[in-house]
Design a protein around this motif. Structure first.
Motif, PDB file in Angstrom:
ATOM      1  N   VAL A 239     -29.791   9.722  15.165  1.00  7.61           N
ATOM      2  CA  VAL A 239     -30.272  10.539  16.402  1.00  7.61           C
ATOM      3  C   VAL A 239     -30.813   9.552  17.441  1.00  7.61           C
ATOM      4  N   ALA A 240     -30.240   9.705  18.646  1.00  9.84           N
ATOM      5  CA  ALA A 240     -30.656   8.766  19.777  1.00  9.84           C
ATOM      6  C   ALA A 240     -31.436   9.725  20.960  1.00  9.84           C
ATOM      7  N   SER A 241     -32.481   9.084  21.276  1.00 11.49           N
ATOM      8  CA  SER A 241     -33.163  10.100  22.543  1.00 11.49           C
ATOM      9  C   SER A 241     -34.110   9.122  23.185  1.00 11.49           C
ATOM     10  N   PHE A 242     -34.175   9.205  24.512  1.00 12.42           N
ATOM     11  CA  PHE A 242     -35.149   8.299  25.143  1.00 12.42           C
ATOM     12  C   PHE A 242     -36.102   9.378  26.099  1.00 12.42           C
ATOM     13  N   GLY A 243     -35.913  10.792  25.551  1.00 15.29           N
ATOM     14  CA  GLY A 243     -36.976  11.556  26.416  1.00 15.29           C
ATOM     15  C   GLY A 243     -36.678  11.814  27.901  1.00 15.29           C
ATOM     16  N   SER A 244     -37.779  11.276  28.474  1.00 11.93           N
ATOM     17  CA  SER A 244     -37.938  11.471  29.790  1.00 11.93           C
ATOM     18  C   SER A 244     -37.657  10.323  30.594  1.00 11.93           C
ATOM     19  N   MET A 245     -37.568   9.235  29.909  1.00 13.34           N
ATOM     20  CA  MET A 245     -37.157   7.845  30.370  1.00 13.34           C
ATOM     21  C   MET A 245     -35.729   7.600  30.801  1.00 13.34           C
ATOM     22  N   ALA A 246     -35.717   7.895  32.299  1.00 20.32           N
ATOM     23  CA  ALA A 246     -34.344   7.684  33.000  1.00 20.32           C
ATOM     24  C   ALA A 246     -34.296   6.664  33.827  1.00 20.32           C
ATOM     25  N   ARG A 247     -35.017   5.634  33.713  1.00 20.20           N
ATOM     26  CA  ARG A 247     -35.060   4.343  34.463  1.00 20.20           C
ATOM     27  C   ARG A 247     -33.708   3.696  33.995  1.00 20.20           C
ATOM     28  N   GLY A 248     -33.059   3.006  35.002  1.00 27.20           N
ATOM     29  CA  GLY A 248     -31.886   2.201  34.727  1.00 27.20           C
ATOM     30  C   GLY A 248     -30.517   2.774  34.422  1.00 27.20           C
ATOM     31  N   ASP A 249     -29.658   2.153  33.736  1.00 29.55           N
ATOM     32  CA  ASP A 249     -28.318   2.485  33.637  1.00 29.55           C
ATOM     33  C   ASP A 249     -28.285   3.359  32.093  1.00 29.55           C
ATOM     34  N   ALA A 250     -28.332   4.727  32.351  1.00 32.82           N
ATOM     35  CA  ALA A 250     -28.340   5.502  31.135  1.00 32.82           C
ATOM     36  C   ALA A 250     -27.049   5.383  30.505  1.00 32.82           C
ATOM     37  N   ALA A 251     -26.057   5.384  31.199  1.00 34.06           N
ATOM     38  CA  ALA A 251     -24.652   5.227  30.483  1.00 34.06           C
ATOM     39  C   ALA A 251     -24.387   3.964  29.674  1.00 34.06           C
ATOM     40  N   ALA A 252     -25.077   2.733  30.244  1.00 31.05           N
ATOM     41  CA  ALA A 252     -24.936   1.572  29.316  1.00 31.05           C
ATOM     42  C   ALA A 252     -25.894   1.646  28.192  1.00 31.05           C
ATOM     43  N   ARG A 253     -26.985   2.309  28.367  1.00 31.08           N
ATOM     44  CA  ARG A 253     -27.680   2.545  27.085  1.00 31.08           C
ATOM     45  C   ARG A 253     -26.773   3.404  26.019  1.00 31.08           C
ATOM     46  N   GLY A 254     -26.293   4.491  26.511  1.00 34.17           N
ATOM     47  CA  GLY A 254     -25.667   5.282  25.584  1.00 34.17           C
ATOM     48  C   GLY A 254     -24.404   4.738  24.958  1.00 34.17           C
ATOM     49  N   GLY A 255     -23.842   3.997  25.910  1.00 30.19           N
ATOM     50  CA  GLY A 255     -22.756   3.209  25.241  1.00 30.19           C
ATOM     51  C   GLY A 255     -23.099   2.048  24.285  1.00 30.19           C
ATOM     52  N   ALA A 256     -24.084   1.492  24.429  1.00 27.08           N
ATOM     53  CA  ALA A 256     -24.696   0.599  23.310  1.00 27.08           C
ATOM     54  C   ALA A 256     -24.928   1.029  22.145  1.00 27.08           C
ATOM     55  N   VAL A 257     -25.816   2.229  22.228  1.00 32.71           N
ATOM     56  CA  VAL A 257     -25.855   3.036  21.046  1.00 32.71           C
ATOM     57  C   VAL A 257     -24.751   3.434  20.309  1.00 32.71           C
ATOM     58  N   VAL A 258     -23.763   3.916  20.643  1.00 38.48           N
ATOM     59  CA  VAL A 258     -22.568   4.497  20.120  1.00 38.48           C
ATOM     60  C   VAL A 258     -21.869   3.357  19.582  1.00 38.48           C
ATOM     61  N   SER A 259     -21.663   2.110  20.259  1.00 41.34           N
ATOM     62  CA  SER A 259     -20.977   1.012  19.853  1.00 41.34           C
ATOM     63  C   SER A 259     -21.674   0.554  18.505  1.00 41.34           C
ATOM     64  N   ALA A 260     -23.115   0.326  18.531  1.00 36.03           N
ATOM     65  CA  ALA A 260     -23.816  -0.176  17.564  1.00 36.03           C
ATOM     66  C   ALA A 260     -23.721   0.767  16.368  1.00 36.03           C
ATOM     67  N   ALA A 261     -23.855   2.007  16.546  1.00 35.28           N
ATOM     68  CA  ALA A 261     -23.664   2.824  15.184  1.00 35.28           C
ATOM     69  C   ALA A 261     -22.395   3.048  14.521  1.00 35.28           C
ATOM     70  N   ARG A 262     -21.173   2.691  15.536  1.00 37.25           N
ATOM     71  CA  ARG A 262     -19.982   2.703  14.959  1.00 37.25           C
ATOM     72  C   ARG A 262     -19.750   1.413  14.246  1.00 37.25           C
ATOM     73  N   ALA A 263     -20.501   0.183  14.441  1.00 36.40           N
ATOM     74  CA  ALA A 263     -20.210  -0.816  13.984  1.00 36.40           C
ATOM     75  C   ALA A 263     -20.950  -0.544  12.421  1.00 36.40           C
ATOM     76  N   HIS A 264     -21.710   0.347  12.091  1.00 36.94           N
ATOM     77  CA  HIS A 264     -22.586   0.535  11.033  1.00 36.94           C
ATOM     78  C   HIS A 264     -21.744   1.737  10.293  1.00 36.94           C
ATOM     79  N   GLY A 265     -20.732   2.082  10.859  1.00 40.47           N
ATOM     80  CA  GLY A 265     -20.047   3.445  10.352  1.00 40.47           C
ATOM     81  C   GLY A 265     -20.716   4.705  10.363  1.00 40.47           C
ATOM     82  N   LEU A 266     -21.768   5.056  11.448  1.00 36.47           N
ATOM     83  CA  LEU A 266     -22.530   5.980  11.649  1.00 36.47           C
ATOM     84  C   LEU A 266     -21.854   7.050  12.980  1.00 36.47           C
ATOM     85  N   ARG A 267     -22.340   8.172  12.925  1.00 32.22           N
ATOM     86  CA  ARG A 267     -22.007   9.030  13.908  1.00 32.22           C
ATOM     87  C   ARG A 267     -23.233   9.127  14.733  1.00 32.22           C
ATOM     88  N   VAL A 268     -23.033   9.689  16.153  1.00 30.20           N
ATOM     89  CA  VAL A 268     -24.422   9.877  16.937  1.00 30.20           C
ATOM     90  C   VAL A 268     -24.498  11.049  17.531  1.00 30.20           C
TER      91      VAL A 268
END
Length: 398
Positions: A239-268
């Motif tokens: 489960v990934a959540s940044f709540g109300s923190m919209a600063r910066g590149d949200a898509a880059a953060r989301g992509g990093a979370v998905v890529s790292a989770a996949r490296a561990h065999g986890l869904r997001v």
């Protein structure tokens, strides 16, 4: 009792007050909850709006010093001025026996004194109650133990509060006699809505500080919708959540979370919130579900890991669910909680926002996974704390 509850801030500041309001009403108290305009009104609770749009206040048009100064002058100060005045006006209209307030509602002490009723301060992180054992949450030294100098760091939030002193004084026009009381009385009690499992009580807090544990609705929230429920049954997930923190590149953060989770065999399960995370097109797949919101008490208990920003409410919800975490703090009290969760063995070492990437997340997720047993044990203890019940017991004993 007639209880006036005053809160300001994001979801983590509103939902605990709503839980307290619901429990107090169920025990026969008359309750009125004042909250930001953009906060959803909880069912079964009488609410009033404070003229404060939190999302607008938290979203400056730019990050340059000029842009921030303009935002402070054009948005923040007027919004806070409206909130201070509305808090006084609504409290006077209600005529409470006690005023229970968030630290941001700086006009609450004034109206309580004017009405000659006790007030109770609520803290979701230590910002107004000094201690030599740790620094003030939210200050520039929030992650550093300064020893005997820790107590001096609490001057930072006091200084910030003084910045709005003229706006608080203007709100005195809403008082019955139109004048600010000459003397400010201390709070009758402080409700520290913090779990001792995340922050052990220091030995220098006064007796009037009641560390209740976190406040949440023990009846639970609605079940997730059909799509989310189906996703949760498909295998291990983050489960990934940044709540109300919209600063910066949200898509880059989301992509990093998905890529790292996949490296561990986890869904997001990507909870996008107010725009803190977004799912880039190249990361779409059956192993990822992006939703704007989801009930944490329903989706967290089955998670393998959580990636979050370290807000007080989210930090407690993840820990209460017994889930190890990776914390990427952004602002305010988040660095404090990120460091504290790591110190308590519940999270990997915090990742600064500027260093967030798939590779740093892969390493942090591996570290967090090794803390599962500790997280499970702490979660079991926290689920027995019943913080909102303890808070109401204190209020009833005044």
């Amino acid at each position: 009792m007639r209880m006036m509850l005053l809160t300001a801030g994001t979801r983590g500041d509103v939902e605990p007050f709503a839980a307290l309001a619901r429990l107090a009403a169920s025990r026969g108290h008359e309750v009125r909850l004042a909250l930001p305009d953009d906060a959803p009104a909880p069912e079964g609770v009488e609410t009033v709006a404070l003229g404060l749009d939190v999302q607008r206040v938290l979203r400056p048009a730019g990050r340059t010093p000029w842009a921030l100064a303009h935002h402070l002058r054009a948005e923040v100060r007027p919004a806070m001025r409206r909130m201070f005045a509305a808090a006084v006006r609504e409290t006077v209209a209600f005529g409470p026996d006690v005023v229970v307030h968030h630290p941001l509602v700086l006009s609450a002490p004034m109206v309580a004194d004017s009405l000659a009723v006790p007030r109770v301060l609520v803290e979701f992180a230590p910002v107004a109650t000094p201690s030599e054992r740790f620094p003030a949450a939210g200050g520039p030294t929030a992650t550093r133990d300064l020893g005997a100098h820790n107590r001096s760091t609490y001057a930072v939030p006091r200084t910030v509060a003084r910045f709005f002193d003229a706006d608080v004084a203007r709100a005195a026009a809403e008082l019955p006699d139109g004048r600010r009381p000459a003397r400010r009385s201390p709070s009758r009690a402080t409700l520290m809505a913090v779990s001792p499992e995340l922050l052990p009580r220091p030995d220098d807090w006064p007796e009037r500080v009641h560390q209740t544990g976190a406040w949440y609705d023990e009846a639970g929230t609605a079940s997730p919708d059909r799509v989310v429920s189906a996703f949760l049954t498909g295998g291990p997930y983050v489960v990934a959540s940044f709540g109300s923190m919209a600063r910066g590149d949200a898509a880059a953060r989301g992509g990093a979370v998905v890529s790292a989770a996949r490296a561990h065999g986890l869904r997001v399960l990507l909870v996008t919130g107010w725009g803190g995370l977004a799912l880039p097109p190249e990361c779409h797949g059956p192993d990822v579900l992006a939703v704007r919101s989801a009930p944490f008490d329903a989706v967290l208990p089955g998670a393998s890991l959580a990636v979050h920003h370290g807000g007080a409410g989210t930090s407690h919800a993840v820990a209460r669910a017994g889930v190890p975490a990776v914390v990427v703090p952004v602002t305010a009290d988040q660095p404090f909680w990120a460091a504290q969760l790591h110190r308590q063995g519940l999270a990997a070492a915090p990742i600064p926002l500027r260093r967030l990437s798939a590779s740093t997340l892969v390493r942090a997720m591996r570290d967090a996974s090794s803390r599962r047993e500790r997280a499970t044990d702490v979660g079991r203890i926290m689920r027995r704390e019943h913080g909102v019940q303890r808070a109401l017991d204190v209020l009833e004993s005044l």
